[in-house]
Scaffold this motif. Structure first.
Motif, short mmCIF file in Angstrom:
data_model
loop_
_atom_site.label_atom_id
_atom_site.label_comp_id
_atom_site.label_asym_id
_atom_site.label_seq_id
_atom_site.Cartn_x
_atom_site.Cartn_y
_atom_site.Cartn_z
N SER A 32 0.84 -1.20 0.00
CA SER A 32 0.00 0.00 0.00
C SER A 32 0.87 1.25 0.00
CB SER A 32 -0.93 0.00 1.22
OG SER A 32 -1.83 -1.08 1.18
N ALA A 33 1.97 1.20 0.76
CA ALA A 33 2.90 2.34 0.79
C ALA A 33 3.47 2.60 -0.60
CB ALA A 33 4.03 2.07 1.78
N SER A 47 3.39 12.94 2.00
CA SER A 47 4.72 12.85 2.62
C SER A 47 4.88 11.49 3.30
CB SER A 47 4.87 13.96 3.66
OG SER A 47 4.02 13.72 4.78
N ILE A 48 6.12 11.16 3.65
CA ILE A 48 6.39 9.90 4.33
C ILE A 48 5.62 9.84 5.65
CG2 ILE A 48 8.15 8.41 5.33
CD1 ILE A 48 8.31 8.68 2.31
N LYS A 49 5.57 10.96 6.37
CA LYS A 49 4.82 10.99 7.64
C LYS A 49 3.34 10.73 7.40
CE LYS A 49 7.86 13.96 10.41
NZ LYS A 49 7.96 15.22 11.18
N GLU A 50 2.79 11.33 6.35
CA GLU A 50 1.37 11.12 6.06
C GLU A 50 1.09 9.66 5.70
OE1 GLU A 50 -0.25 15.31 4.21
OE2 GLU A 50 1.14 14.13 2.99
N ILE A 51 1.99 9.07 4.95
CA ILE A 51 1.81 7.67 4.58
C ILE A 51 1.90 6.78 5.81
CG2 ILE A 51 2.83 5.75 3.27
CD1 ILE A 51 3.70 7.82 1.17
N GLY A 71 3.36 4.44 13.78
CA GLY A 71 3.59 5.61 14.62
C GLY A 71 5.00 6.15 14.50
N ASP A 72 5.92 5.33 14.05
CA ASP A 72 7.33 5.70 13.97
C ASP A 72 7.81 5.64 12.52
OD1 ASP A 72 10.03 6.03 14.14
OD2 ASP A 72 10.38 4.44 15.60
N PRO A 73 8.09 6.80 11.89
CA PRO A 73 8.56 6.81 10.50
C PRO A 73 9.85 6.02 10.30
CG PRO A 73 7.87 9.00 11.17
CD PRO A 73 7.88 8.15 12.40
N SER A 124 14.97 2.49 0.45
CA SER A 124 14.16 3.30 1.36
C SER A 124 12.94 3.85 0.63
CB SER A 124 15.00 4.47 1.88
OG SER A 124 15.24 5.40 0.82
N PRO A 125 11.91 4.29 1.39
CA PRO A 125 10.73 4.88 0.74
C PRO A 125 11.10 6.08 -0.15
CG PRO A 125 10.25 4.39 3.03
CD PRO A 125 11.72 4.15 2.85
N VAL A 126 12.03 6.93 0.32
CA VAL A 126 12.42 8.10 -0.47
C VAL A 126 13.08 7.67 -1.78
CG1 VAL A 126 13.94 10.11 -0.55
CG2 VAL A 126 12.65 9.59 1.55
#
Length: 295
Positions: free
Chosen positions: A246-247, A257-261, A268-270, A284-286
């Motif tokens: 899903s990410a 943003s990564i935080k929103e995802i 709870g912890d990016p 990594s996600p980025v």
């Protein structure tokens, strides 16, 4: 007019039907891509009152009848079967048969006549299912696929178009015969399938294995054992994979943003999310977003 006089082969209000002309069929036989499987006629008969078709010497092609509403009967060899909604049959070639719609509750059917070496193989796979007719859970997409293919062949008999049409029809027939294998986690099939469906519908949820097992009225041990046997993964690992998948969709199709995802998917912890993402995806996600971002 008596009932016998009302028997008709086609001509129903709203029907669609295409029969390939002989010259087009000859061209297909010379095409190595589709000669091994090709559809020679196809159609849709809605509420086909008085539909009645008998072939005393059979047909040179296999015939697929897929019923979505109403009922009818099919007589072949020494047996008669009833075709009801969400069931299909494939009649063998060169075999006498007689099928007809119910007079009280006329069937709605999608049908194909198909042939070729691969058609022989597919009919063998149909026989191996050892059920007649074969049940299929109703799927709107299946109907949409059929109608989309039918529209394509309506538009053109040009060779390239026929190649696409027959490749898609091969996939359509295969999707019926291999329905369980192609989607082994069909909703309602069993408790683990229902649990997996819940995970897929709720990728942002936070549930322990104990809670997931309790949803299915199973002990944690029994649930975990059944889950691994069906999916090859533990419940936690499988749920994590769904979240990461899903990410990937969020990273690819949105500007979240990564935080929103993280929030969307219950992390709870990016930093934990990034570690889990990299473990499964290798980056990594980025990095994933930069590498695959849509132009």
């Amino acid at each position: 007019m008596n009932i016998a006089q009302k028997k008709i082969k086609d001509g129903f209000v709203g029907q669609k039907m295409i029969v390939l002309p002989p010259n087009i069929r000859r061209n297909i036989l010379n095409n190595d891509l589709i000669s091994r499987f090709h559809v020679v006629s196809s159609g849709f008969f809605p509420h086909a009152a008085y539909h009645d078709r008998e072939r005393k010497t059979g047909c040179s092609e296999y015939i697929l009848l897929y019923c979505t509403a109403g009922t009818g009967t099919i007589s072949i060899a020494d047996r008669t079967i009833q075709l009801t909604p969400n069931h299909f049959v494939i009649l063998p070639k060169d075999t006498p048969h007689h099928y007809k719609s119910s007079l009280i509750d006329p069937w709605t059917i999608y049908w194909l006549h198909f042939t070729g070496v691969y058609a022989d193989y597919l009919h063998q796979k149909y026989a191996e299912l050892k059920q007649e007719p074969v049940f299929l859970a109703y799927d709107t997409k299946r109907i949409e696929d059929f109608e989309r293919i039918f529209s394509m062949i309506e538009n053109s008999f040009e060779e390239r178009n026929l190649e696409i049409v027959n490749i898609k029809y091969l996939n359509f027939v295969s999707s019926l015969l291999y329905a369980r294998e192609m989607d082994p986690l069909t909703p309602g099939e069993d408790k683990i399938s229902r649990s997996v469906l819940f995970m897929k519908k709720n990728p942002g949820a936070l549930y322990s294995v104990q809670e997931l097992a309790a949803q299915q009225n199973l002990s944690v041990t029994h649930y975990s054992r059944l889950f691994r046997a069906k999916t090859g993964s533990s419940p936690n690992q499988y749920f994590m994979e769904i979240k990461v998948q899903s990410a990937c969709q969020y990273l690819y199709f949105t500007d979240k943003s990564i935080k929103e995802i993280c929030r969307e998917l219950g992390f709870g912890d990016p930093f934990y999310f990034s570690r889990a993402f990299k473990k499964l995806m290798g980056v990594s996600p980025v990095h994933y977003r930069n590498q695959h971002k849509m132009d």
